[in-house]
Design an enzyme around this catalytic site. Sequence first.
Site, PDB file in Angstrom:
ATOM      1  N   ASN A 182      -5.720  -8.702  -5.948  1.00 33.89           N
ATOM      2  CA  ASN A 182      -7.053  -8.820  -6.545  1.00 33.89           C
ATOM      3  C   ASN A 182      -6.974  -8.614  -8.051  1.00 33.89           C
ATOM      4  O   ASN A 182      -5.902  -8.378  -8.599  1.00 33.89           O
ATOM      5  CB  ASN A 182      -8.018  -7.829  -5.887  1.00 33.89           C
ATOM      6  CG  ASN A 182      -7.527  -6.406  -6.021  1.00 33.89           C
ATOM      7  OD1 ASN A 182      -7.399  -5.884  -7.120  1.00 33.89           O
ATOM      8  ND2 ASN A 182      -7.205  -5.773  -4.905  1.00 33.89           N
ATOM      9  N   LYS A 211     -21.697   3.879   1.012  1.00 34.07           N
ATOM     10  CA  LYS A 211     -20.263   4.174   0.946  1.00 34.07           C
ATOM     11  C   LYS A 211     -20.027   5.689   0.874  1.00 34.07           C
ATOM     12  O   LYS A 211     -19.133   6.214   1.502  1.00 34.07           O
ATOM     13  CB  LYS A 211     -19.681   3.483  -0.290  1.00 34.07           C
ATOM     14  CG  LYS A 211     -18.245   3.133  -0.144  1.00 34.07           C
ATOM     15  CD  LYS A 211     -17.870   1.902  -0.925  1.00 34.07           C
ATOM     16  CE  LYS A 211     -18.379   0.651  -0.225  1.00 34.07           C
ATOM     17  NZ  LYS A 211     -18.023  -0.564  -0.902  1.00 34.07           N
ATOM     18  N   PRO A 227      -5.622   0.258   6.592  1.00 35.86           N
ATOM     19  CA  PRO A 227      -6.326   1.534   6.779  1.00 35.86           C
ATOM     20  C   PRO A 227      -7.215   1.816   5.570  1.00 35.86           C
ATOM     21  O   PRO A 227      -6.881   1.409   4.459  1.00 35.86           O
ATOM     22  CB  PRO A 227      -5.189   2.559   6.860  1.00 35.86           C
ATOM     23  CG  PRO A 227      -3.993   1.886   6.286  1.00 35.86           C
ATOM     24  CD  PRO A 227      -4.177   0.409   6.458  1.00 35.86           C
ATOM     25  N   ALA A 245      -8.200   2.941  -7.149  1.00 34.65           N
ATOM     26  CA  ALA A 245      -7.464   1.698  -6.858  1.00 34.65           C
ATOM     27  C   ALA A 245      -8.354   0.714  -6.100  1.00 34.65           C
ATOM     28  O   ALA A 245      -9.240   1.111  -5.351  1.00 34.65           O
ATOM     29  CB  ALA A 245      -6.225   2.012  -6.029  1.00 34.65           C
ATOM     30  N   PHE A 305     -14.668   4.946  -5.508  1.00 36.51           N
ATOM     31  CA  PHE A 305     -15.334   3.920  -6.313  1.00 36.51           C
ATOM     32  C   PHE A 305     -15.979   2.894  -5.388  1.00 36.51           C
ATOM     33  O   PHE A 305     -15.522   2.680  -4.263  1.00 36.51           O
ATOM     34  CB  PHE A 305     -14.322   3.203  -7.225  1.00 36.51           C
ATOM     35  CG  PHE A 305     -14.081   3.926  -8.515  1.00 36.51           C
ATOM     36  CD1 PHE A 305     -13.356   5.105  -8.536  1.00 36.51           C
ATOM     37  CD2 PHE A 305     -14.595   3.435  -9.708  1.00 36.51           C
ATOM     38  CE1 PHE A 305     -13.140   5.784  -9.724  1.00 36.51           C
ATOM     39  CE2 PHE A 305     -14.388   4.106 -10.909  1.00 36.51           C
ATOM     40  CZ  PHE A 305     -13.659   5.285 -10.909  1.00 36.51           C
ATOM     41  N   LYS A 348      10.789 -17.678   3.171  1.00 34.17           N
ATOM     42  CA  LYS A 348       9.666 -18.398   2.576  1.00 34.17           C
ATOM     43  C   LYS A 348       9.059 -19.378   3.589  1.00 34.17           C
ATOM     44  O   LYS A 348       9.808 -20.108   4.260  1.00 34.17           O
ATOM     45  CB  LYS A 348      10.165 -19.156   1.336  1.00 34.17           C
ATOM     46  CG  LYS A 348       9.068 -19.863   0.579  1.00 34.17           C
ATOM     47  CD  LYS A 348       9.611 -20.591  -0.637  1.00 34.17           C
ATOM     48  CE  LYS A 348       8.510 -21.434  -1.258  1.00 34.17           C
ATOM     49  NZ  LYS A 348       8.990 -22.346  -2.272  1.00 34.17           N
TER      50      LYS A 348
HETATM   51  O1  C5P Z   1     -14.840  -0.106   1.195  1.00 29.51           O
HETATM   52  P1  C5P Z   1     -14.575  -0.366  -0.230  1.00 29.51           P
HETATM   53  O2  C5P Z   1     -13.302  -1.113  -0.481  1.00 29.51           O
HETATM   54  O3  C5P Z   1     -15.688  -0.988  -0.972  1.00 29.51           O
HETATM   55  O4  C5P Z   1     -14.427   1.103  -0.864  1.00 29.51           O
HETATM   56  C1  C5P Z   1     -13.962   1.333  -2.151  1.00 29.51           C
HETATM   57  C2  C5P Z   1     -13.369   2.718  -2.243  1.00 29.51           C
HETATM   58  O5  C5P Z   1     -12.543   2.964  -1.123  1.00 29.51           O
HETATM   59  C3  C5P Z   1     -12.462   2.859  -3.444  1.00 29.51           C
HETATM   60  O6  C5P Z   1     -12.494   4.212  -3.880  1.00 29.51           O
HETATM   61  C4  C5P Z   1     -11.094   2.479  -2.904  1.00 29.51           C
HETATM   62  O7  C5P Z   1     -10.056   3.074  -3.639  1.00 29.51           O
HETATM   63  C5  C5P Z   1     -11.179   3.016  -1.471  1.00 29.51           C
HETATM   64  N1  C5P Z   1     -10.463   2.223  -0.458  1.00 29.51           N
HETATM   65  C6  C5P Z   1      -9.456   2.791   0.264  1.00 29.51           C
HETATM   66  N2  C5P Z   1      -8.800   2.087   1.246  1.00 29.51           N
HETATM   67  C7  C5P Z   1      -9.156   0.818   1.514  1.00 29.51           C
HETATM   68  C8  C5P Z   1     -10.200   0.214   0.791  1.00 29.51           C
HETATM   69  C9  C5P Z   1     -10.821   0.951  -0.188  1.00 29.51           C
HETATM   70  O8  C5P Z   1      -9.125   3.936   0.020  1.00 29.51           O
HETATM   71  N3  C5P Z   1      -8.501   0.164   2.457  1.00 29.51           N
END
Ligand code: C5P
Length: 403
Positions: free
Chosen positions: A210, A342, A307, A275, A328, A289
Site C-alpha cells: 500500500n 475501531k 491477523p 503501520a 490509527f 515466478k
Molecule cells: O482495521 P484497520 O486496518 O482500519 O485498523 C487500523 C489500525 O489497526 C492501525 O493502527 C493498524 O496498524 C492496525 N492493524 C493491525 N493489523 C491489521 C490491520 C490493521 O494491527 N491486520
Amino acid sequence: MNLDLKNRKIILGVTGSIAAYKAPELARLLIKSGADVQAVITEAACNFVTPLTLETLTGHKVVYKMFNSTTDPLEHINLAKNADLLLIAPASADFIARAAAGRASDLLSAITLAYAGTVAFAPAMNTNMLNNRATQKNIKILTDEYGWNIIEPASGELACGITDKGRMESPETIVQSVTNFFNRDLEGHKIVITAGPTVEDIDPVRFISNRSSGKTGYAIARNAALRGARVVLISGPTALIPPENITVINVRSALEMRQAVLEESDDAHLVVMSAAVADFRHETIETKKIKKETQNDSLEIKLVKNPDILLEIGEKYKKSKSPVIFGFALETDNLLTNGKAKLEKKLADMIIANSAKDALEKETTKVIFIHKDGRVNETDEIPKQSLAKLILDEYLSINPLSV
Ligand code: C5P
C-alpha cells in the site's frame, strides 16, 4: 529564575544572514537559562556581528577561522566532542546547503560534520530563497535523512522590505525549542512503534502492498527518542532513514510484524500501531515466478485475511494497565464514526483517525484523537513531526506515573 538549561553545553553557530544581529541576544537568553554557550561564527557572519560582542557575552573565545596557527588544529573535533547541542542560529541558505552536502569548507561546517549529537537549525532568509526547491530539498535532507531539527522560520517583515515567511524565529522562541530538546520526559518509558506498509509476497517477484510512507511512525520514533524513551521501531519497507539511538526491527509481511510486536510488547509502556498493515495476504507464496504463459486471460489469486495485530494486543492487555495502546484509522469517509467503531472493536486506549487524502504520502496531516474516555479532539493541518509530539503528550497525560 528558570534554569532549564543548567549544565548544558551549547555550541551556538552563527552564519551570514542579517539575522546574525540577533545572535548576541540569543546567546544572552541561553546563558540566562543556565547554559554554557560557545559561539562559533562564520566569516560571512562577522559582517553582521563582531566576535568581540559574542565573546564578551559568553565568556569564551569565539572561534571562526579554520586555519589559524594560534588555535588548536583539532578545534573542530574537540568542540564537537563536548557539546550537548549544536544550534545554528541564524542558519543561512548557503550554510544549510553546506550542511546538507556534508561539506567541511569552514570551521562551523567542519564542526557540524564532526558532531554526533542533536543539531538544530533556525533558518533566516528571504522568502524566495526559502521556497526555492534547492533550499527545500536541503532542509528535507537535514530533517528526514540526518534526523536534525529545524526551528521553523516565522513570518514577518524581512530585511528585503517584504512581509512573508523567512524571518528567524525570535530568540525567546528558539530558547523554548532548545529547552524542549532537553526535555527528557519519556526517560524510562519503553515505546514500541510500528510504521510503514507491510509487503505481502505473491511470488519471488510480485507483491501486494500500500501507499504508506512510514513518515508518521518514524516521526513518533524520532520525537520519543529525543525525549529519552527507549524506542523499538518495527518497520515495514520504507525509504526512510531511522533516527539514531533506537532499536529498529525491519519486517516485511504482516505475519513478521505480528511476531515482532508480540515479542516487544510485554514490557512496553506504550504501543503505537501506525503501520498500514495489509489486511490480506496471498494464501501461499509461490516459490517460482508465476509465468503469464501458463495462465489464460486472467489470473486468480486467493487472498486470506491477515491477523489483526492491534486487536490481538488489545485483547491480550485489556485487563492490565500497561501497555497503553494507540491505533490509527485511515479512512476515506465517515472518519469520526469509523474511528469510534475501531476504538471499541480493537480495545485501544486511543484511535488517531485521519483521512487518506489528508495523510497519504504527505508531510502534513490533520487528525482526530478519539479517546477511550469519550474525549474527541481535532487538530488543524500540522506537520507529521508536530503530530508525533502531540501523540506522545497525550500518552504522558494518560500515563504520567507508570515508570
Ligand atoms: O482495521 P484497520 O486496518 O482500519 O485498523 C487500523 C489500525 O489497526 C492501525 O493502527 C493498524 O496498524 C492496525 N492493524 C493491525 N493489523 C491489521 C490491520 C490493521 O494491527 N491486520
